[in-house]
Design a protein around this motif. Structure first.
Motif, PDB file in Angstrom:
ATOM      1  N   MET A   1       0.480  -1.036  -0.076  1.00  0.00           N
ATOM      2  CA  MET A   1      -0.171  -0.030   0.303  1.00  0.00           C
ATOM      3  C   MET A   1       0.901   1.246   0.060  1.00  0.00           C
ATOM      4  O   MET A   1       1.449   1.662   1.090  1.00  0.00           O
ATOM      5  CB  MET A   1      -0.752   0.428   0.756  1.00  0.00           C
ATOM      6  N   LEU A   6      -2.667   5.980   0.303  1.00  0.00           N
ATOM      7  CA  LEU A   6      -3.793   6.287   1.050  1.00  0.00           C
ATOM      8  C   LEU A   6      -3.718   7.966   1.497  1.00  0.00           C
ATOM      9  O   LEU A   6      -5.109   8.329   2.337  1.00  0.00           O
ATOM     10  CB  LEU A   6      -2.599   6.124   2.324  1.00  0.00           C
ATOM     11  N   ARG A   9      -6.463   9.171  -0.133  1.00  0.00           N
ATOM     12  CA  ARG A   9      -8.269   8.711   0.397  1.00  0.00           C
ATOM     13  C   ARG A   9      -7.997   9.428   1.298  1.00  0.00           C
ATOM     14  O   ARG A   9      -9.393   9.192   1.482  1.00  0.00           O
ATOM     15  CB  ARG A   9      -7.796   7.059   0.598  1.00  0.00           C
ATOM     16  N   ASN A  10      -7.494   9.314   2.214  1.00  0.00           N
ATOM     17  CA  ASN A  10      -7.725  10.368   3.512  1.00  0.00           C
ATOM     18  C   ASN A  10      -7.854  11.756   3.228  1.00  0.00           C
ATOM     19  O   ASN A  10      -8.680  11.753   4.498  1.00  0.00           O
ATOM     20  CB  ASN A  10      -6.109  10.267   4.597  1.00  0.00           C
ATOM     21  N   ARG A  13     -11.572  11.171   2.723  1.00  0.00           N
ATOM     22  CA  ARG A  13     -12.836  11.164   3.487  1.00  0.00           C
ATOM     23  C   ARG A  13     -13.934  11.807   3.953  1.00  0.00           C
ATOM     24  O   ARG A  13     -14.606  12.263   4.557  1.00  0.00           O
ATOM     25  CB  ARG A  13     -12.242  10.593   4.746  1.00  0.00           C
ATOM     26  N   GLU A 327      -6.195   5.497  14.986  1.00  0.00           N
ATOM     27  CA  GLU A 327      -5.777   5.131  13.934  1.00  0.00           C
ATOM     28  C   GLU A 327      -4.268   5.323  13.840  1.00  0.00           C
ATOM     29  O   GLU A 327      -3.692   4.618  13.184  1.00  0.00           O
ATOM     30  CB  GLU A 327      -6.594   6.125  12.552  1.00  0.00           C
ATOM     31  N   THR A 330      -3.342   3.014  15.915  1.00  0.00           N
ATOM     32  CA  THR A 330      -2.875   1.649  15.283  1.00  0.00           C
ATOM     33  C   THR A 330      -1.293   1.225  14.596  1.00  0.00           C
ATOM     34  O   THR A 330      -1.236   0.438  14.530  1.00  0.00           O
ATOM     35  CB  THR A 330      -3.989   0.837  14.748  1.00  0.00           C
ATOM     36  N   MET A 331      -1.557   2.513  12.982  1.00  0.00           N
ATOM     37  CA  MET A 331      -0.897   2.154  12.471  1.00  0.00           C
ATOM     38  C   MET A 331       1.091   2.096  13.286  1.00  0.00           C
ATOM     39  O   MET A 331       1.596   1.426  12.616  1.00  0.00           O
ATOM     40  CB  MET A 331      -0.277   3.705  11.322  1.00  0.00           C
ATOM     41  N   GLN A 340       7.666   7.870   8.458  1.00  0.00           N
ATOM     42  CA  GLN A 340       6.407   7.211   7.452  1.00  0.00           C
ATOM     43  C   GLN A 340       4.995   7.567   8.571  1.00  0.00           C
ATOM     44  O   GLN A 340       3.647   8.339   7.066  1.00  0.00           O
ATOM     45  CB  GLN A 340       6.020   5.967   7.760  1.00  0.00           C
TER      46      GLN A 340
END
Lengths: 432, 229
Positions: A1, A6, A9-10, A13, A327, A330-331, A340
């Motif tokens: 990915m 990403l 897409r964010n 959102r 989130e 989580t990453m 990153q």
């Protein structure tokens, strides 16, 4: 990915927030492009009025002339020879050469009625007037190539000098009004001598000489500082000044006035130490300082504009970080490294900056194209004649906006991105 | 052969001028392939213990050897590497990334690696794992198009995609109904058996505890029961 995918897409959102940020960017970039375009157009008008209306792009004088222009300009003259004109004409970019004499002169208007027979003085209101002005003696044909703008601006009912030996002069309209000097209709017979104007000037030996003239036309003010100026035929001026066959300057027209520095350097080398060559910018430094001031003000305005837009991005990104704290946790938990996380948010900033720059540029360039083709009627600074401003922006500016906006957006994102990257996974995961 | 070896682990938090002690000298060994639950009342320290074992947090004191490597003093990025290579996480609230579909969520830990593997090979492994957890028909669904049980299956697949030594699950059935919880526990037991992955849970759920091969009970920051073998 890929992080980039990403990031895109964010941004999709929270579409409303992204749209608001984008609108702010588009308004900012459009405003910046529009303002730059308008300033460019206005500066062009200013330069055109000065260069094509008065100075020429480059001037050639005898060495020392410009330094001594206020004390002894006529002493530093040049023989006006076909050979010298040929050498000037042969220089690259030169498309016109106009010989001139610049000199201080007086113009006298006739009394409005004859002297009373009883020897008493005429009332002051009926007396003729004498006033000083800065005269430029020209050959109309050569001059029309160097200062076409001046030729095209003669007020209605008047005309530019018909020849280099015509007994006519052209004065600034305000100056002529002050003198109460009427324009002599074209083709009409010369008035009797007592109703003619007198052009008076001191020659190099200090003797005052004169010739009778009529006012052939008037010119509006089209550049700053041109209220007391006039144009006279070269041959007439040479007679009055006892300078037959001599001139004090050559004004040159170029096919591209931005090449003035190169032409100056080439001519300096070609003509040798007896002559000096100056560009319009050197002769009229006011223009440079005026355009420099405009550019400085533009930088401040765009700087403020840009900062406000970027602060909007900072705010939007900080909200994003706040909303996505868990989130991000989580990453980080699954092994994403801090750099990153920074990169992810920077990508988001760069994407929104690029889209904002592209949209803003598109709208701005459309606006520029429209106003350029229509033209904006506006007087140049210090002028009372309308000029048509045609906004434009350079490719360099467009590239600058295209690169600078995403870069600025990325910089604006740096702080929120750094904050996101410094989150501790444990705390980020525990957030609501 | 031990996978987790904790010695004298203490964890203190500074809350203003007060120091709160969450763990008070925990010694714990967990062998490879174990299926272990950690139980205890709220505030007993089980989440803190799992955070330290998961390298999400560092102990204030003590040593932690994971899979033969001392990770006690590793820096932030080193710990990220350890988490990515050796540990899978299953969270109570699933913690899926909403903008990614099921397949992308599963492959995410591998995709953020320094040297990600070939995309085709990775996608093949994702498909295989999705099939194993019963998500094959949902590979291109977004998390908000899935049920709670399906989301937790995605989280399990994501935890396993890196082929970790250890899977940590923080109350994985807390947000699921009893039937779904049973199926999730069954799935994890099967994976534990098939792949030999070590599972360590924190839970309040007695249904989970009854399936565990080993149960640790924490109270007041100490392992009160089950620390030894």
């Amino acid at each position: 990915m890929a992080l980039f995918k990403l990031a895109v897409r964010n941004l999709r959102r929270n579409q409303r927030r992204t749209a608001i940020t984008l609108v702010a960017m588009v308004v900012g970039v459009t405003g910046m492009v529009g303002l730059r375009g308008f300033i460019n157009g206005q500066q062009d008008v200013l330069l055109e009025n000065i260069i094509k209306g008065r100075l020429g792009a480059v001037q050639v004088h005898r060495t020392g002339y410009v330094k001594n222009v206020l004390t002894s300009p006529l002493q530093l003259d040049m023989a006006d020879t076909p050979e010298l004109r040929g050498r000037l004409s042969a220089a690259p970019h030169v498309i016109g050469v106009s010989p001139r004499i610049e000199f201080g002169a007086m113009v006298s208007t006739p009394d409005k009625r004859p002297q009373p027979e009883d020897g008493s003085d005429l009332p002051e209101a009926d007396q003729g007037k004498t006033s000083f002005f800065l005269a430029t003696a020209i050959e109309p044909e050569s001059e029309s190539k160097v200062t076409p703008r001046r030729h095209g601006l003669i007020n209605k009912g008047g005309r530019m000098l018909p020849s280099a030996d015509a007994p006519e002069l052209v004065l600034n309209d305000e100056f002529a009004r002050g003198l109460e000097a009427p324009v002599h209709p074209a083709g009409a017979p010369m008035p009797p001598i007592e109703q003619q104007l007198a052009l008076l000037a001191g020659d190099r030996d200090g003797a005052l000489n004169g010739e009778n003239m009529v006012l052939g036309g008037t010119l509006p003010s089209f550049s700053a500082g041109d209220k007391r100026i006039g144009v006279v035929p070269l041959a007439v001026a040479q007679r009055v000044l006892r300078m037959e066959g001599h001139v004090t300057e050559y004004a040159l027209a170029l096919d591209d006035y931005t090449q003035a520095d190169a032409v100056r350097d080439g001519l300096k080398a070609k003509l040798g130490p007896d002559y000096e060559v100056h560009t319009w910018a050197e002769l009229f430094p006011f223009i440079k300082s005026l355009t420099g001031t405009q550019d400085f003000i533009f930088s401040i305005i765009t700087g403020v504009f840009f900062t406000v837009v970027l602060l909007g991005i900072v705010n939007a990104m900080l909200m994003t970080v706040l909303e996505r704290t868990r989130e991000i946790g989580t990453m980080l938990a699954v092994g994403m490294r801090r750099r990153q996380i920074i990169r992810l948010f920077l990508f988001e900033g760069v994407v929104i900056g690029t889209v904002g720059a592209l949209l803003g540029l598109s709208v701005g360039l459309l606006l520029i194209a429209f106003t350029h083709s229509r033209g904006i009627p506006l007087p140049a600074p210090g002028a009372n004649v309308e000029s048509i401003v045609r906004p434009w922006v350079s490719g360099r500016f467009v590239v600058g906006v295209l690169l600078g906006t995403p870069l600025g957006a990325a910089l604006a994102t740096l702080w929120p991105a750094w904050r996101a990257s410094r989150l501790r996974p444990v705390e980020a995961l525990a957030s609501a | 052969m031990s996978l987790i070896d904790l010695k004298g682990i203490e964890k203190h938090y500074e809350l203003g001028k007060t120091t709160v002690t969450a763990l008070r000298g925990v010694d714990l060994t967990v062998d490879k392939g174990e299926f272990t639950v950690v139980t205890g009342p709220s505030g007993s320290g089980k989440t803190t213990l799992l955070n330290i074992i998961g390298c999400l947090d560092r102990a204030s004191k003590g040593t932690y050897v994971l899979d033969g490597t001392d990770v006690s003093d590793r820096d932030f990025d080193d710990l990220a590497e350890v988490r990515n290579q050796k540990i899978g996480f299953i969270f109570q609230s699933f913690n899926l990334i909403p903008v990614l579909d099921v397949a992308e969520n599963i492959e995410f830990p591998c995709a953020v690696r320094k040297n990600p593997e070939d995309a085709g090979k990775l996608r093949a492994r994702v498909n295989q794992l999705a099939k194993r957890v019963g998500l094959e028909p949902y590979l291109h669904h977004k998390p908000d198009e899935l049920s709670g049980g399906q989301r937790q299956r995605v989280a399990i697949a994501r935890a396993l995609i890196t082929e970790p030594r250890l899977v940590l699950a923080d109350e994985p059935t807390a947000n699921l109904d009893s039937t779904t919880s049973e199926s999730i526990i069954d799935l994890m037991l099967e994976l534990n058996k098939e792949q030999g992955v070590t599972f360590l849970f924190s839970t309040h759920d007695p249904r989970v505890v009854k399936h565990a091969k080993r149960a640790l009970h924490i109270q007041d920051g100490r392992i009160a029961d089950g620390a030894g073998h």
